[in-house]
Design an enzyme around this catalytic site. Structure first.
Site, mmCIF file in Angstrom:
data_model
loop_
_atom_site.group_PDB
_atom_site.id
_atom_site.type_symbol
_atom_site.label_atom_id
_atom_site.label_comp_id
_atom_site.label_asym_id
_atom_site.label_seq_id
_atom_site.Cartn_x
_atom_site.Cartn_y
_atom_site.Cartn_z
ATOM 1 N N ASN A 215 17.340 8.528 2.294
ATOM 2 C CA ASN A 215 18.404 8.450 3.290
ATOM 3 C C ASN A 215 19.762 8.693 2.636
ATOM 4 O O ASN A 215 20.153 7.954 1.729
ATOM 5 C CB ASN A 215 18.388 7.072 3.972
ATOM 6 C CG ASN A 215 19.256 7.053 5.221
ATOM 7 O OD1 ASN A 215 19.862 8.056 5.595
ATOM 8 N ND2 ASN A 215 19.312 5.903 5.886
ATOM 9 N N SER B 120 16.990 -1.336 15.147
ATOM 10 C CA SER B 120 17.805 -0.141 14.854
ATOM 11 C C SER B 120 17.073 1.132 15.287
ATOM 12 O O SER B 120 17.702 2.105 15.716
ATOM 13 C CB SER B 120 18.194 -0.074 13.371
ATOM 14 O OG SER B 120 17.095 0.282 12.554
ATOM 15 N N THR C 154 13.884 2.936 2.240
ATOM 16 C CA THR C 154 14.679 3.897 3.027
ATOM 17 C C THR C 154 16.088 4.046 2.434
ATOM 18 O O THR C 154 17.037 4.349 3.133
ATOM 19 C CB THR C 154 14.756 3.504 4.523
ATOM 20 O OG1 THR C 154 15.461 2.264 4.653
ATOM 21 C CG2 THR C 154 13.384 3.349 5.135
ATOM 22 N N HIS D 190 19.052 12.978 12.891
ATOM 23 C CA HIS D 190 19.413 12.096 11.781
ATOM 24 C C HIS D 190 18.103 11.599 11.160
ATOM 25 O O HIS D 190 17.196 11.189 11.868
ATOM 26 C CB HIS D 190 20.262 10.925 12.305
ATOM 27 C CG HIS D 190 20.437 9.843 11.283
ATOM 28 N ND1 HIS D 190 20.898 10.099 10.007
ATOM 29 C CD2 HIS D 190 20.171 8.507 11.326
ATOM 30 C CE1 HIS D 190 20.923 8.970 9.324
ATOM 31 N NE2 HIS D 190 20.484 7.998 10.090
ATOM 32 N N CYS E 4 26.215 6.430 9.943
ATOM 33 C CA CYS E 4 25.697 7.777 9.635
ATOM 34 C C CYS E 4 26.270 8.864 10.534
ATOM 35 O O CYS E 4 25.863 10.026 10.442
ATOM 36 C CB CYS E 4 24.171 7.770 9.716
ATOM 37 S SG CYS E 4 23.440 6.417 8.808
ATOM 38 N N ASP F 199 0.859 -1.187 0.000
ATOM 39 C CA ASP F 199 0.000 0.000 0.000
ATOM 40 C C ASP F 199 0.897 1.240 0.000
ATOM 41 O O ASP F 199 1.730 1.396 0.910
ATOM 42 C CB ASP F 199 -0.891 -0.023 1.261
ATOM 43 C CG ASP F 199 -1.766 1.231 1.362
ATOM 44 O OD1 ASP F 199 -1.698 2.087 0.452
ATOM 45 O OD2 ASP F 199 -2.481 1.360 2.360
ATOM 46 N N LYS G 51 9.635 10.284 15.559
ATOM 47 C CA LYS G 51 9.912 9.418 16.716
ATOM 48 C C LYS G 51 11.020 10.044 17.579
ATOM 49 O O LYS G 51 10.983 10.003 18.807
ATOM 50 C CB LYS G 51 10.360 8.028 16.235
ATOM 51 C CG LYS G 51 9.296 7.208 15.493
ATOM 52 C CD LYS G 51 9.908 5.910 14.994
ATOM 53 C CE LYS G 51 9.036 5.166 13.995
ATOM 54 N NZ LYS G 51 7.840 4.547 14.543
ATOM 55 N N GLU H 224 29.851 6.097 4.819
ATOM 56 C CA GLU H 224 29.665 4.667 5.068
ATOM 57 C C GLU H 224 30.022 3.911 3.805
ATOM 58 O O GLU H 224 30.247 2.713 3.828
ATOM 59 C CB GLU H 224 28.184 4.419 5.446
ATOM 60 C CG GLU H 224 27.827 3.002 5.861
ATOM 61 C CD GLU H 224 27.380 2.130 4.698
ATOM 62 O OE1 GLU H 224 27.053 0.966 4.938
ATOM 63 O OE2 GLU H 224 27.351 2.574 3.531
ATOM 64 N N SER I 212 24.668 4.038 13.262
ATOM 65 C CA SER I 212 24.443 2.680 13.758
ATOM 66 C C SER I 212 25.743 2.050 14.212
ATOM 67 O O SER I 212 26.823 2.426 13.779
ATOM 68 C CB SER I 212 23.814 1.830 12.660
ATOM 69 O OG SER I 212 22.468 2.183 12.507
HETATM 70 N N1 CAA Z 1 -0.534 3.639 5.628
HETATM 71 C C1 CAA Z 1 0.087 4.421 6.544
HETATM 72 N N2 CAA Z 1 1.052 3.956 7.386
HETATM 73 C C2 CAA Z 1 1.395 2.649 7.280
HETATM 74 C C3 CAA Z 1 0.785 1.788 6.356
HETATM 75 C C4 CAA Z 1 -0.222 2.325 5.505
HETATM 76 N N3 CAA Z 1 -0.831 1.572 4.587
HETATM 77 N N4 CAA Z 1 1.346 0.560 6.499
HETATM 78 C C5 CAA Z 1 2.276 0.647 7.478
HETATM 79 N N5 CAA Z 1 2.297 1.917 7.952
HETATM 80 C C6 CAA Z 1 3.187 2.470 8.968
HETATM 81 C C7 CAA Z 1 3.413 1.569 10.165
HETATM 82 O O1 CAA Z 1 2.383 1.688 11.117
HETATM 83 C C8 CAA Z 1 4.753 2.066 10.653
HETATM 84 O O2 CAA Z 1 4.554 3.276 11.361
HETATM 85 P P1 CAA Z 1 5.076 3.392 12.892
HETATM 86 O O3 CAA Z 1 6.568 3.177 12.850
HETATM 87 O O4 CAA Z 1 4.721 4.782 13.287
HETATM 88 O O5 CAA Z 1 4.364 2.333 13.635
HETATM 89 C C9 CAA Z 1 5.492 2.460 9.358
HETATM 90 O O6 CAA Z 1 4.472 2.582 8.366
HETATM 91 C C10 CAA Z 1 6.493 1.410 8.887
HETATM 92 O O7 CAA Z 1 5.838 0.183 8.840
HETATM 93 P P2 CAA Z 1 6.558 -1.136 9.367
HETATM 94 O O8 CAA Z 1 7.199 -0.872 10.688
HETATM 95 O O9 CAA Z 1 5.603 -2.254 9.272
HETATM 96 O O10 CAA Z 1 7.682 -1.276 8.247
HETATM 97 P P3 CAA Z 1 8.761 -2.392 8.042
HETATM 98 O O11 CAA Z 1 8.663 -3.449 9.058
HETATM 99 O O12 CAA Z 1 8.681 -2.826 6.627
HETATM 100 O O13 CAA Z 1 10.162 -1.650 8.211
HETATM 101 C C11 CAA Z 1 11.898 -0.145 8.705
HETATM 102 C C12 CAA Z 1 10.387 -0.282 8.467
HETATM 103 C C13 CAA Z 1 12.303 -0.945 9.928
HETATM 104 C C14 CAA Z 1 12.214 1.332 8.937
HETATM 105 C C15 CAA Z 1 12.658 -0.645 7.448
HETATM 106 O O14 CAA Z 1 12.359 0.181 6.340
HETATM 107 C C16 CAA Z 1 14.168 -0.713 7.622
HETATM 108 O O15 CAA Z 1 14.691 -1.716 8.085
HETATM 109 N N6 CAA Z 1 14.913 0.368 7.235
HETATM 110 C C17 CAA Z 1 16.356 0.417 7.354
HETATM 111 C C18 CAA Z 1 16.834 0.647 8.782
HETATM 112 C C19 CAA Z 1 16.573 2.039 9.285
HETATM 113 O O16 CAA Z 1 16.329 2.973 8.535
HETATM 114 N N7 CAA Z 1 16.647 2.227 10.599
HETATM 115 C C20 CAA Z 1 16.461 3.532 11.216
HETATM 116 C C21 CAA Z 1 17.213 3.645 12.521
HETATM 117 S S1 CAA Z 1 18.947 3.227 12.250
HETATM 118 C C22 CAA Z 1 19.592 4.619 11.526
HETATM 119 O O17 CAA Z 1 19.014 5.662 11.559
HETATM 120 C C23 CAA Z 1 20.915 4.511 10.826
HETATM 121 C C24 CAA Z 1 20.638 4.481 9.334
HETATM 122 O O18 CAA Z 1 20.568 5.536 8.692
HETATM 123 C C25 CAA Z 1 20.443 3.216 8.712
#
Ligand code: CAA
Length: 414
Positions: A299, A209, A159, A245, A116, A32, A254, A84, A332
Site C-alpha cells: 500500500n 474501512s 497491508t 485505490h 489516500c 498461514d 471487491k 498522508e 479514508s
Molecule cells: N488462505 C487464503 N485466504 C485466506 C486465508 C488463507 N489461509 N486466511 C484468510 N483468508 C482470506 C479471508 O477469507 C479474507 O478474504 P475476504 O476478504 O475475501 O473474505 C482475507 O484473507 C483477509 O482475511 P481477514 O479478513 O480475516 O483479515 P484481517 O481481519 O486480519 O484483516 C484487513 C484484513 C481488515 C484488510 C486488515 O489487514 C486491515 O485492517 N488493513 C488496513 C485497513 C485497510 O487496508 N482497509 C482497506 C479499505 S480503507 C482504504 O483503502 C484506505 C487505506 O489505504 C488505508
C-alpha cells in the site's frame, strides 16, 4: 485561452530499496501464508528505512519523471504533493521537493491531505488550474508520496508499503487525456482509518474501512453517472481497464464487484452464478493484469491507484491507444472520486520511460529481524539532534536521503 485537452503527460514511480517477502512475514507472525498471498493478494512489501522519508521518495520519483520525459523543471508552474505522511505540521513536503528539484520561484506549491485521496485532490486541482487558463503553457507536477505504517503484529501490518508516484499534467498529454467534465465526488465523515497528530501509526477499524470504501465507490460512481447524463459515457462495456485505490490487491476485486453492482442497480450474491461469473471474468480482463506492481510494493496510500496505472501504461502497445479507462480514488475519513480518461494516440511509444522494473528488481530483501530493527529505528528517526542516520547502515545506494533533524531542521544528503 481555455485548454481543450488536459491529462497526464509523464509518470514515474520511486520506492524504497528494501522489501520483505510476505510468506516470510506470515511465517514469522504465525499466520498461514495463504492469508497474505491469496487472501490479501500481496507477495512482497516495500519497507522504507529511516533514511527514506516522504520527501526523498517524492523528490526522486519527480526527478525520474522529469528526466525520463525530457521535461525542464522551468516548465513546472504548479507543484502539489499529496500525502498522508507529512513530515511537519506546518511546512509542506512540497516545498522541500520544490527546492531539491530546483523549480522556479513563481511555481505555486502546496501539500494536499485526505488520507489516500490526497493525490487525486491534487490532480483535480491541477486540471482546474489548466482548464481555467491560468497555466499559461506551464505544466503541473503532482506527486503522491507515502509510507503506510500500522505497526508490527497488527492486522494492518501486511497491508503496509511505501513509495511515490510522480505525474506531470499538461494540455498536451502524451499518456492519458482526462474527461475533465465528469468527476463523481463523494464525502462522508467516518472513523474508518485515521492518524492523530501524536501517532506515527495509523488507527483503523479494518473491516469497517472496507465497507466505507465500497459505499464511497457507489456514491462517487452514482454522482459521475448523474453528471455524465448519458449512461454510455460511464458504462463498463466501453472501458478497456478499471483502476481502483489498492490498499491491498484483493480490495480491487471487491471494488470491481461493487462497480458491477452499482452499474447493474442491484447486488450480486454468490447464488447468482451467472452474474458472479461475469464479474470474475471481467475482473480478470479489466483489472487483475495491472496489479502486479501493487502486489510487490504494497500500500502506497495516495499513489496506489496511479501505481496500477503505471503497470498498465508500461505494457501499452498500440492496441491500448484510444481506449477508455476509469479511475476510482478513495481516501479514508472519507473522500472519493470516480473519473474517466482515454489513452492517447502514441502513448505506447513512451511505455519504456515509465517502467520501474529495473529498480524494483534491484531491491534488497530484508530478513524479518532486520525489518523489525528498521521499525524500531524509525521511531527515533525524527528526534531533534538525535543519532546521525547513515544510509550505509541499511546498505542503501540511492542519491537522496534524510539523515536526521538538527536544530529542529530536517537534513537531507547530499
Ligand atoms: N488462505 C487464503 N485466504 C485466506 C486465508 C488463507 N489461509 N486466511 C484468510 N483468508 C482470506 C479471508 O477469507 C479474507 O478474504 P475476504 O476478504 O475475501 O473474505 C482475507 O484473507 C483477509 O482475511 P481477514 O479478513 O480475516 O483479515 P484481517 O481481519 O486480519 O484483516 C484487513 C484484513 C481488515 C484488510 C486488515 O489487514 C486491515 O485492517 N488493513 C488496513 C485497513 C485497510 O487496508 N482497509 C482497506 C479499505 S480503507 C482504504 O483503502 C484506505 C487505506 O489505504 C488505508
Amino acid at each position: 485561452m481555455v485548454a481543450s485537452t488536459v491529462g497526464i503527460d509523464a509518470m514515474a514511480f520511486h520506492g524504497p530499496e528494501c522489501f520483505v517477502d510476505m510468506v516470510e512475514l506470515a511465517t514469522a507472525r504465525g499466520v498461514d501464508p495463504g492469508k497474505y498471498t491469496k487472501g490479501l493478494g500481496q507477495l512482497e512489501m516495500a519497507v522504507a528505512t529511516p533514511c527514506e522519508d516522504t520527501v526523498s521518495l517524492a523528490t526522486v520519483a519527480a526527478r525520474k519523471c522529469l528526466t525520463a520525459f525530457d521535461i525542464d523543471p522551468q516548465e513546472i508552474g504548479t507543484l502539489i504533493v499529496g500525502t498522508e505522511t507529512g513530515v511537519d505540521h506546518s511546512k509542506p513536503v512540497a516545498v522541500y521537493v520544490h527546492e531539491l528539484l530546483g523549480l522556479p520561484s513563481n511555481c505555486r506549491t502546496f501539500e494536499t491531505k485526505h488520507a489516500c485521496y490526497g493525490a487525486m485532490a491534487g490532480l483535480t486541482s491541477a486540471i482546474d488550474w489548466i482548464v481555467a487558463g491560468r497555466a499559461r503553457g506551464k505544466k503541473a507536477l503532482i506527486v503522491a508520496s507515502d509510507i503506510a505504517r500500522y505497526g508490527a503484529g497488527t492486522p494492518g501490518e501486511p497491508t503496509q508499503g511505501a513509495g511515490a508516484v510522480a505525474m506531470v499534467v499538461s494540455e498536451t498529454p502524451r499518456l492519458l487525456a482526462l474527461d475533465k467534465e465528469v468527476f463523481g465526488d463523494y464525502t462522508r465523515q467516518v472513523m474508518d482509518f485515521w492518524r492523530p497528530l501524536y501517532s506515527k501509526y495509523a488507527f483503523t477499524d479494518g473491516h469497517y474501512s472496507i465497507d466505507c470504501y465500497l459505499d464511497a465507490l457507489s456514491g462517487a460512481w452514482s454522482d459521475a453517472a448523474a453528471k455524465a447524463g448519458s449512461h454510455d459515457r460511464v458504462a463498463m462495456r466501453n472501458l478497456n481497464a478499471c483502476f481502483y485505490h489498492v490498499p491491498f490487491v484483493k480490495m480491487a476485486r471487491k471494488a470491481h464487484h461493487r462497480h458491477w453492482e452499482v452499474e447493474l442497480g442491484r447486488s450480486i450474491s454468490r447464488e447468482d452464478e451467472e452474474h458472479a461469473m461475469k464479474v470474475t471474468d471481467s475482473f480478470e480482463v479489466l483489472v487483475s493484469p495491472w496489479l502486479t506492481l501493487n502486489a510487490i510494493v504494497g500500500n502506497i496510500y495516495t499513489g496506489s491507484l496511479f501505481l496500477a496505472l503505471i503497470d498498465y501504461l508500461r505494457a501499452a502497445d498500440e492496441s491500448r491507444e484510444g481506449g477508455n479507462i476509469s479511475m476510482f480514488s478513495y481516501g479514508s475519513g472519507c473522500g472519493a472520486a470516480f473519473c474517466f480518461a482515454k489513452v492517447v494516440e502514441g502513448a505506447s511509444r513512451h511505455a519504456g520511460r515509465l517502467d520501474p522494473s529495473t529498480a524494483l528488481a534491484a531491491r534488497r530483501k530484508l530478513a524479518i529481524a532486520e525489518y523489525e530493527e528498521i521499525l524500531a529505528a524509525y521511531d527515533a528517526a525524527d528526534a531533534n539532534d538525535g543519532e546521525h542516520l547513515s544510509p550505509a547502515r541499511w546498505k542503501l545506494r540511492g542519491d537522496l536521503f534524510y539523515i536526521g533533524t538538527r536544530n529542529h531542521i530536517r537534513q537531507y544528503y547530499p
